[in-house]
Design a protein around this motif. Structure first.
Motif, PDB file in Angstrom:
ATOM      1  N   GLU A  64      -6.024  -5.980  -2.672  1.00 54.57           N
ATOM      2  CA  GLU A  64      -6.340  -4.647  -2.146  1.00 54.57           C
ATOM      3  C   GLU A  64      -5.769  -3.566  -3.060  1.00 54.57           C
ATOM      4  OE1 GLU A  64      -4.870  -4.689   1.853  1.00 54.57           O
ATOM      5  OE2 GLU A  64      -6.640  -5.725   2.624  1.00 54.57           O
TER       6      GLU A  64
ATOM      7  N   LEU B 283     -12.805  -8.475  -6.624  1.00 53.10           N
ATOM      8  CA  LEU B 283     -11.938  -7.694  -7.500  1.00 53.10           C
ATOM      9  C   LEU B 283     -12.229  -8.002  -8.962  1.00 53.10           C
ATOM     10  CD1 LEU B 283      -9.503  -5.932  -8.258  1.00 53.10           C
ATOM     11  CD2 LEU B 283      -8.033  -7.924  -7.839  1.00 53.10           C
TER      12      LEU B 283
ATOM     13  N   GLN C 134     -12.574 -11.738  -1.543  1.00 50.27           N
ATOM     14  CA  GLN C 134     -11.998 -10.442  -1.905  1.00 50.27           C
ATOM     15  C   GLN C 134     -11.423 -10.472  -3.312  1.00 50.27           C
ATOM     16  OE1 GLN C 134      -9.689 -10.270   1.881  1.00 50.27           O
ATOM     17  NE2 GLN C 134     -10.189  -8.104   1.772  1.00 50.27           N
ATOM     18  N   ARG C 135     -10.847 -11.607  -3.669  1.00 51.00           N
ATOM     19  CA  ARG C 135     -10.324 -11.745  -5.024  1.00 51.00           C
ATOM     20  C   ARG C 135     -11.481 -11.839  -6.017  1.00 51.00           C
ATOM     21  NH1 ARG C 135      -4.686 -13.310  -4.810  1.00 51.00           N
ATOM     22  NH2 ARG C 135      -4.823 -14.288  -6.866  1.00 51.00           N
TER      23      ARG C 135
ATOM     24  N   ARG D  86      -7.876  -3.513  -6.203  1.00 56.41           N
ATOM     25  CA  ARG D  86      -9.143  -2.791  -6.055  1.00 56.41           C
ATOM     26  C   ARG D  86      -8.932  -1.291  -6.244  1.00 56.41           C
ATOM     27  NH1 ARG D  86     -14.224  -3.049  -4.084  1.00 56.41           N
ATOM     28  NH2 ARG D  86     -15.015  -1.223  -2.994  1.00 56.41           N
ATOM     29  N   LEU D  87      -7.879  -0.762  -5.640  1.00 53.23           N
ATOM     30  CA  LEU D  87      -7.590   0.661  -5.804  1.00 53.23           C
ATOM     31  C   LEU D  87      -7.350   0.991  -7.279  1.00 53.23           C
ATOM     32  CD1 LEU D  87      -5.185   1.345  -2.784  1.00 53.23           C
ATOM     33  CD2 LEU D  87      -7.597   2.006  -3.005  1.00 53.23           C
TER      34      LEU D  87
ATOM     35  N   GLU E  66      -5.504 -15.008   1.505  1.00 52.89           N
ATOM     36  CA  GLU E  66      -5.844 -13.681   1.994  1.00 52.89           C
ATOM     37  C   GLU E  66      -4.909 -12.678   1.319  1.00 52.89           C
ATOM     38  OE1 GLU E  66      -8.326 -12.898   4.088  1.00 52.89           O
ATOM     39  OE2 GLU E  66      -8.893 -15.013   4.077  1.00 52.89           O
ATOM     40  N   PRO E  67      -5.260 -11.387   1.293  1.00 54.31           N
ATOM     41  CA  PRO E  67      -4.357 -10.398   0.697  1.00 54.31           C
ATOM     42  C   PRO E  67      -2.975 -10.449   1.337  1.00 54.31           C
ATOM     43  CG  PRO E  67      -6.496  -9.417   1.135  1.00 54.31           C
ATOM     44  CD  PRO E  67      -6.512 -10.774   1.778  1.00 54.31           C
TER      45      PRO E  67
ATOM     46  N   ASP F  59       1.235  -8.747   0.861  1.00 57.61           N
ATOM     47  CA  ASP F  59       2.137  -7.860   0.124  1.00 57.61           C
ATOM     48  C   ASP F  59       3.484  -8.539  -0.112  1.00 57.61           C
ATOM     49  OD1 ASP F  59       3.351  -7.782   2.598  1.00 57.61           O
ATOM     50  OD2 ASP F  59       2.836  -5.694   3.024  1.00 57.61           O
TER      51      ASP F  59
ATOM     52  N   MET G  51       0.821  -1.206   0.000  1.00 57.35           N
ATOM     53  CA  MET G  51       0.000   0.000   0.000  1.00 57.35           C
ATOM     54  C   MET G  51       0.856   1.257   0.000  1.00 57.35           C
ATOM     55  SD  MET G  51      -3.193   0.668  -0.233  1.00 57.35           S
ATOM     56  CE  MET G  51      -3.906  -0.889   0.326  1.00 57.35           C
TER      57      MET G  51
ATOM     58  N   ASN H  42      -1.638  -8.318  -5.191  1.00 52.60           N
ATOM     59  CA  ASN H  42      -2.398  -8.001  -3.981  1.00 52.60           C
ATOM     60  C   ASN H  42      -3.778  -7.481  -4.364  1.00 52.60           C
ATOM     61  OD1 ASN H  42      -3.464  -6.838  -1.637  1.00 52.60           O
ATOM     62  ND2 ASN H  42      -1.445  -6.284  -0.860  1.00 52.60           N
TER      63      ASN H  42
END
Length: 382
Positions: free
Chosen positions: A156, A210, A206-207, A159-160, A182-183, A185, A121, A154
């Motif tokens: 997350e 996405l 979550q994936r 998604r951004l 899970e996510p 890095d 991130m 990743n």
């Protein structure tokens, strides 16, 4: 070869694409042979993230006379320092490395300038708020690159990127093993056998979210690591304890929402032709679900993979979407507002389920769908 629209870009690319990662320290003749096979079989999409000069020069020479046939992803931030690859955001290294890419490829215009390998991130925020993105924007204004892309492992970060209208393409690692994670890095986590434990028994929602988000936003989604570095092709190295074929891995990736194309990394013409064999494969040859359902380790048995084989629903419920939203919300202290809103915007939801169980007979993983609908109704009506 079949082709898919590449998000909102207006481009169409081959479902099977060429990832050139195994051309490092190989002679020009090897690159040319693989390029000619690609062209003869309708592959029109190429990714080059490698900074090793020989790879770039060989690919550039191989496509020199057929450049107009190719759509190319080239990476910004992948550099060659002291005879080795280095990912960096230092602009005095980034700029010369990208200029080297363009020179060795013998091109003055690149289809996709890829922001290379963003898994943390802090790295994403530094890129998007600093001189790195300004350089990328400058390249686009000048017409040096047509589109901006980003590669990550990743979800997350993905998604951004999918929510950022500047980023038109997301290159993401998709295969049934990574999709349980899970996510993270740290890409090394995906290579650690101990990370594959008994709690990992289904597609990480979550994936899945996405992939759906990319489809909703029109962000082109391209696939890397489709074979999990080759680990899925051997029962000894597969976390499932069973081998999948290249065709099954390709089909898994292309079956996910939003996916446009999968880059296959191959070492020789035989491996390339095996991947191209996907185009003529039977449904039985493509089917990965039975293999995963019966796998001795980390089976998807009883776990929704959002594949949609349960449809149609007599009550017109999008069963896969309800399952996905339920999975995203069930372990939260409170149902997130965004997930609740998405659920409430469905034309039909779990409250409309009649409990007929007709869908369950069609589920390849034997999910108790009626029970999930009842649990989802209770959760979202709290």
């Amino acid at each position: 070869m079949k082709y898919r629209k590449l998000g909102n870009t207006g481009l169409e690319v081959s479902e099977v694409a060429f990832g050139a990662e195994f051309l490092v320290e190989r002679p020009y003749e090897d690159a040319e042979e693989l390029i000619r096979i690609c062209e003869a079989n309708g592959i029109n999409f190429l990714d080059c993230w490698m900074s090793e000069p020989g790879v770039r020069s060989n690919l550039g020479q191989a496509i020199k006379d057929t450049r107009e046939r190719w759509i190319i992803q080239g990476h910004i931030g992948s550099t060659w320092q002291n005879e080795q690859y280095v990912r960096t955001r230092e602009m005095d290294k980034v700029i010369p490395a990208f200029e080297d890419f363009m020179e060795r490829f013998q091109i003055d215009r690149l289809d996709f300038g890829m922001i290379h390998y963003v898994d943390e991130m802090a790295d994403y925020e530094e890129i998007m708020n600093g001189e790195f993105i300004e350089y990328v924007r400058k390249l686009k204004r000048k017409g040096t690159i047509d589109h901006i892309g980003l590669s990550t492992h990743n979800p997350e970060i993905g998604r951004l990127a999918a929510l950022n209208p500047e980023i038109e393409l997301l290159m993401f690692s998709i295969n049934p093993a990574f999709d349980m994670f899970e996510p993270t890095d740290n890409i090394e986590d995906y290579r650690n056998d101990e990370m594959y434990n008994d709690e990992m028994e289904g597609l990480n929602p979550q994936r899945a979210e996405l992939y759906s988000l990319c489809e909703e936003t029109g962000t082109a989604l391209t696939v890397m690591k489709g074979f999990a570095g080759g680990n899925l092709l051997s029962a000894e190295t597969s976390p499932f304890g069973v081998a999948l074929s290249p065709i099954q891995c390709i089909h898994y990736a292309l079956s996910q929402d939003g996916v446009c194309s999968i880059f296959v990394g191959v070492k020789n013409p035989d491996e390339l032709m095996e991947a191209i064999g996907y185009c003529d494969a039977t449904e039985e040859e493509k089917d990965f679900r039975e293999v995963l359902r019966n796998a001795p380790n980390h089976s998807f048995e009883g776990q929704c993979t959002y594949c949609g084989h349960c449809q149609p629903c007599a009550a017109e419920i999008n069963i896969a979407m309800v399952n996905k939203l339920y999975d995203l919300a069930k372990n939260q202290e409170k149902v997130p507002d965004s997930i609740r809103e998405h659920y409430n915007n469905l034309s039909y939801n779990a409250s409309d389920c009649t409990g007929c169980e007709e869908c369950e007979a069609r589920c390849p993983f034997n999910v108790k769908i009626a029970d999930v609908m009842a649990k989802a109704e209770r959760l979202f009506n709290i």
